[in-house]
Write a protein that holds these residues in place. Sequence first.
Motif, mmCIF file in Angstrom:
data_model
loop_
_atom_site.group_PDB
_atom_site.id
_atom_site.type_symbol
_atom_site.label_atom_id
_atom_site.label_comp_id
_atom_site.label_asym_id
_atom_site.label_seq_id
_atom_site.Cartn_x
_atom_site.Cartn_y
_atom_site.Cartn_z
ATOM 1 N N GLY A 196 0.797 -1.226 0.000
ATOM 2 C CA GLY A 196 0.000 0.000 0.000
ATOM 3 C C GLY A 196 0.831 1.277 0.000
ATOM 4 N N PHE A 197 0.179 2.394 -0.265
ATOM 5 C CA PHE A 197 0.822 3.703 -0.117
ATOM 6 C C PHE A 197 1.069 3.961 1.365
ATOM 7 C CE2 PHE A 197 -1.367 4.798 -4.232
ATOM 8 C CZ PHE A 197 -0.213 5.054 -4.944
ATOM 9 N N ILE A 198 2.076 4.757 1.705
ATOM 10 C CA ILE A 198 2.255 5.177 3.099
ATOM 11 C C ILE A 198 1.324 6.375 3.357
ATOM 12 C CG2 ILE A 198 4.615 4.278 3.262
ATOM 13 C CD1 ILE A 198 5.638 7.147 2.871
ATOM 14 N N PRO A 199 1.020 6.664 4.636
ATOM 15 C CA PRO A 199 0.060 7.748 4.944
ATOM 16 C C PRO A 199 0.447 9.076 4.286
ATOM 17 C CG PRO A 199 0.454 6.438 6.907
ATOM 18 C CD PRO A 199 1.396 5.907 5.856
ATOM 19 N N TYR A 200 1.747 9.410 4.248
ATOM 20 C CA TYR A 200 2.173 10.660 3.612
ATOM 21 C C TYR A 200 1.734 10.715 2.151
ATOM 22 C CZ TYR A 200 5.316 13.647 0.919
ATOM 23 O OH TYR A 200 5.817 14.551 0.019
ATOM 24 N N GLU A 201 1.844 9.592 1.471
ATOM 25 C CA GLU A 201 1.477 9.571 0.037
ATOM 26 C C GLU A 201 -0.026 9.749 -0.147
ATOM 27 O OE1 GLU A 201 5.071 6.769 -1.751
ATOM 28 O OE2 GLU A 201 3.346 5.781 -0.844
ATOM 29 N N ILE A 202 -0.806 9.059 0.695
ATOM 30 C CA ILE A 202 -2.268 9.213 0.620
ATOM 31 C C ILE A 202 -2.639 10.682 0.873
ATOM 32 C CG2 ILE A 202 -4.447 8.633 1.792
ATOM 33 C CD1 ILE A 202 -3.625 6.359 0.082
ATOM 34 N N GLU A 203 -2.004 11.280 1.881
ATOM 35 C CA GLU A 203 -2.302 12.688 2.196
ATOM 36 C C GLU A 203 -1.932 13.608 1.028
ATOM 37 O OE1 GLU A 203 -0.319 13.489 5.944
ATOM 38 O OE2 GLU A 203 -1.448 11.803 6.821
ATOM 39 N N LEU A 204 -0.770 13.386 0.443
ATOM 40 C CA LEU A 204 -0.346 14.236 -0.679
ATOM 41 C C LEU A 204 -1.324 14.095 -1.851
ATOM 42 C CD1 LEU A 204 2.136 16.148 -1.325
ATOM 43 C CD2 LEU A 204 2.942 14.281 -2.786
ATOM 44 N N LEU A 205 -1.758 12.887 -2.118
ATOM 45 C CA LEU A 205 -2.732 12.673 -3.198
ATOM 46 C C LEU A 205 -4.023 13.431 -2.885
ATOM 47 C CD1 LEU A 205 -2.104 8.866 -3.803
ATOM 48 C CD2 LEU A 205 -1.934 10.636 -5.574
ATOM 49 N N GLN A 206 -4.483 13.324 -1.650
ATOM 50 C CA GLN A 206 -5.744 13.984 -1.278
ATOM 51 C C GLN A 206 -5.607 15.508 -1.310
ATOM 52 O OE1 GLN A 206 -6.429 11.700 2.423
ATOM 53 N NE2 GLN A 206 -8.317 10.971 1.497
ATOM 54 N N GLN A 207 -4.461 16.013 -0.829
ATOM 55 C CA GLN A 207 -4.246 17.469 -0.848
ATOM 56 C C GLN A 207 -4.272 18.016 -2.275
ATOM 57 O OE1 GLN A 207 -0.507 17.867 1.117
ATOM 58 N NE2 GLN A 207 -1.372 17.452 3.151
ATOM 59 N N ASN A 208 -3.938 17.151 -3.240
ATOM 60 C CA ASN A 208 -3.892 17.598 -4.628
ATOM 61 C C ASN A 208 -5.157 17.240 -5.405
ATOM 62 O OD1 ASN A 208 -1.126 18.921 -5.395
ATOM 63 N ND2 ASN A 208 -0.714 17.346 -3.850
#
Lengths: 235, 235
Positions: A196-208
Amino acid sequence: MNIVLIDPPPAEAELWYIQEARQLQHLQQHLKLQVGEQLKVGIRAGQRYLTEVVAIDAQGVALKPIMSQPCPGKIPLTLIVALPRPKVLRRLIMDSVSLGVEKIVLIHSYRVDKSYWQSPFLQQLPHYIDLGLEQAGDTIAPQIEIYQRFKPFVEDVLAAQIAAGQTAWVAHPYAEQAMPHAIDHPCSIVIGPEGGFIPYEIELLQQNGCQARCFGTRILRTETAISYVIGRLYQ
Amino acid sequence: MNIVLIDPPPAEAELWYIQEARQLQHLQQHLKLQVGEQLKVGIRAGQRYLTEVVAIDAQGVALKPIMSQPCPGKIPLTLIVALPRPKVLRRLIMDSVSLGVEKIVLIHSYRVDKSYWQSPFLQQLPHYIDLGLEQAGDTIAPQIEIYQRFKPFVEDVLAAQIAAGQTAWVAHPYAEQAMPHAIDHPCSIVIGPEGGFIPYEIELLQQNGCQARCFGTRILRTETAISYVIGRLYQ
């Protein structure tokens, strides 16, 4: 192999030729092709035809086109996927192409082993695309893009597409909203690596602007998730 | 491997043990498991637990259960599939199990090579099921049934299920009606071999109450078609 892909023959050619060793081997050993039989052939990036086999010799198979046939349409999906293990890459590309994905984007992610980017399998993408097209009876290769840095891809490339009106969903087992069924518009789907993606990656995707969507509590292999999601989203 | 499946420990046991060589190798080489870490474990045909690793020695990994966790539910699908090539069988079973199929039925069909029924891979079904359960975090094996004769299966077994009210669809690229999206009832799906069912087989299925449904004009590999159909049919 449900059609045989060949390069465009000269416009004035009355006969077309299959000369690729892989294809000839399949036609002779599996289909036991004979002169006089019909064969479905696709011209790379062109039309699909029903043809008749007029000769088989040491140099290959000679064909005479009979009539053109419709190619299956693409689905308006951009599949963004973390580069998988080299052994999985072949099946992933072949399946995505056979399912009619319009554009495939391979990206880096924290849990993608850096060695995967050095794999000789990455040089084989055109071959894997051919296998997917021949499986599905299609002639048009999808667009392929590769981004070896996650953050610039999300912040520059993906964010710009979303700003231009493209819906983008990241498949995430812990999202609250479920991936929809049977949509009728283009979209981008982002699929993470094994683990899976790490939490930072999920957050960056959502922020964008990319929205997280789940599809049940089961954790699926990447290839399985891709055909599952496509069956769900498109007619 | 997203959980580790173990046989039910004695009721009075305070510690549980992982002793299967395949699992130990994965835990040591891939996860580099250490004492004190948490590990998700499933009891075969039982519950799922979060555990803590209390010892790792030559005999295996010793665990202390911390709390039970919910298992993902099954989907009420009976997947009836023509026995695939031995190399494909592993992925097909593993994927179907990880997707939560309740019952898998392997059948003969005209285009199934008779040699497939002699393959040692058929003896490996319990192992492939374990792999699928460990992928999806599930503990309950699906039912598996095997019918080496097509006609008696369709006329006796399938027809009786349909007569009892079960919906059954055969995936058929030339059907006029499309496979539905997001149903909320049990069903059976019949998937043909490489090269598809022959017309006689499609007719026999239809005569016995099985309805032909297409999903687009693309010809998919069996494994790809299965996850595609499941994504389409169920939430």
